[in-house]
Scaffold this active site. Structure first.
Site, PDB file in Angstrom:
ATOM      1  N   CYS A 113       0.637  -1.119   0.123  1.00  0.00           N
ATOM      2  CA  CYS A 113       0.068  -0.163   0.013  1.00  0.00           C
ATOM      3  C   CYS A 113       0.883   1.198   0.073  1.00  0.00           C
ATOM      4  CB  CYS A 113      -0.806   0.170   0.910  1.00  0.00           C
ATOM      5  SG  CYS A 113      -2.202  -1.319   1.225  1.00  0.00           S
ATOM      6  N   HIS A 241      -3.027   7.258   2.447  1.00  0.00           N
ATOM      7  CA  HIS A 241      -3.595   5.946   1.921  1.00  0.00           C
ATOM      8  C   HIS A 241      -4.967   5.595   2.422  1.00  0.00           C
ATOM      9  CE1 HIS A 241      -3.904   1.693   0.904  1.00  0.00           C
ATOM     10  NE2 HIS A 241      -4.014   1.188   2.332  1.00  0.00           N
ATOM     11  N   ASN A 271     -10.227   0.145  -0.476  1.00  0.00           N
ATOM     12  CA  ASN A 271      -8.624   0.120  -0.542  1.00  0.00           C
ATOM     13  C   ASN A 271      -8.145  -0.413  -1.752  1.00  0.00           C
ATOM     14  OD1 ASN A 271      -6.117  -0.350   0.071  1.00  0.00           O
ATOM     15  ND2 ASN A 271      -6.496  -1.277   2.139  1.00  0.00           N
TER      16      ASN A 271
END
Length: 315
Positions: A113, A241, A271
């Site tokens: 990520c 993020h 996500n």
């Protein structure tokens, strides 16, 4: 040239959309449960034949068009991804081939990520050193390929997509720039987020990640700002993020970014791992929510419990 700056951005998301109500037909969950825990309403899902490099190339083409450049103007391609299925050729090489580039250096970075902010810093360093003149920096993921659709704690989180930035070398005094990176990891906690096994499947220790992110990351982000000579209250935007709305909102509050637009693309996109930061930033720029030249904090974290952040000037 003594610095680098983002010239333009682009993003791509698959046309398929999976709602919380759709997920309720797959696993034991419901819209209220998902929204209360992670804040997500929908996520985009790639078709079986829609590959990571195809999404990356689509986002890159939009960024190039916005920058007014041709593929041949790029001499470095960096793709941040953890969901590419093949080891060789790498995703960056496939993107270059799809776009018809001449002879760029092509590299993939797997920092899960936190991949895009690591890749952006790597491009900045290469441009400052004179190893390249213009770079494509892309975050692209098909995270739905590695999710366990029987696990309601993880399958509700993920989506697919890509975001890209065109980065060019410049004089630091000439315009928007990319500030110094602050990056690192917590190796002893690296297993808290993982994609492993045969077939590879995404799993995480959700509470561990949540506690670490909400307690440790705001202080690191303040140091990122300090390295760029920016006070948190002077930030025009914060792009964290896009993991969980319950992480994003307290992070921004503890950071003290009281005047910033806070990216909350997680609500509509889920996500998207390495794609989440450039995807969210590109949308903010497209909607003109942040003025050109204004300071924006980019900060990503995730697998390995890696993190990386920098302050950039909005293109």
């Amino acid at each position: 040239m003594t610095g680098s700056r983002i010239l333009a951005l682009g993003h791509h998301q698959p046309s398929g959309v999976l709602t919380n109500d759709d997920l309720a037909g797959i696993v034991e969950t419901d819209d209220a449960w998902i929204r209360s825990r992670v804040g997500i309403r929908t996520r985009h899902i790639a078709a079986p034949d829609e590959t990571v490099d195809a999404m990356a190339a689509a986002a890159a083409a939009k960024a190039l068009a916005a920058a007014g450049l041709a593929p041949q103007d790029i001499d470095l391609v960096l793709v941040a991804t953890c969901t590419a299925t093949d080891r060789s050729p790498n995703t960056a090489a496939r993107v270059a081939a799809r776009l018809g580039m001449a002879a760029p250096a092509t590299m993939d970075l797997n920092v899960v990520c936190a991949g895009f902010t690591h890749a952006l810093a790597t491009a900045d360093h290469a441009l400052r050193a004179g190893a390249a003149t213009r770079a494509l920096v892309i975050g692209a993921e098909k995270f739905t390929d590695v999710v366990d659709w029987t696990d309601r704690t993880t399958c509700v989180l993920v989506g697919d997509g890509a975001g890209a930035a065109v980065v060019t070398a410049c004089d630091d005094e000439a315009g928007p720039g990319i500030g110094p990176v602050l990056w690192g990891s917590v190796p002893e906690m690296g297993d808290a987020v993982r994609i492993q096994g045969e077939p590879a499947r995404f799993a995480q220790e959700g509470q561990t990640v949540y506690r670490w992110a909400t307690t440790q990351l705001p202080g690191i982000a303040r140091e990122v700002c300090a390295r760029s000579g920016i006070r948190p209250e002077d930030l025009a935007g914060v792009v964290l993020h896009q993991a969980n709305l319950r992480i994003i909102e307290p992070f921004a509050e503890r950071l003290g970014a009281v005047n910033a637009v806070i990216a909350k693309d997680v609500v509509d996109s889920g996500n998207t791992s390495a794609a989440s930061v450039p995807l969210a930033l590109s949308k903010l720029v497209e909607r003109r929510e942040i003025a050109p030249g204004a300071p924006v904090l980019l900060f990503a974290f995730g697998g390995n419990l890696s993190y990386a952040g920098q302050v950039v000037r909005c293109p």
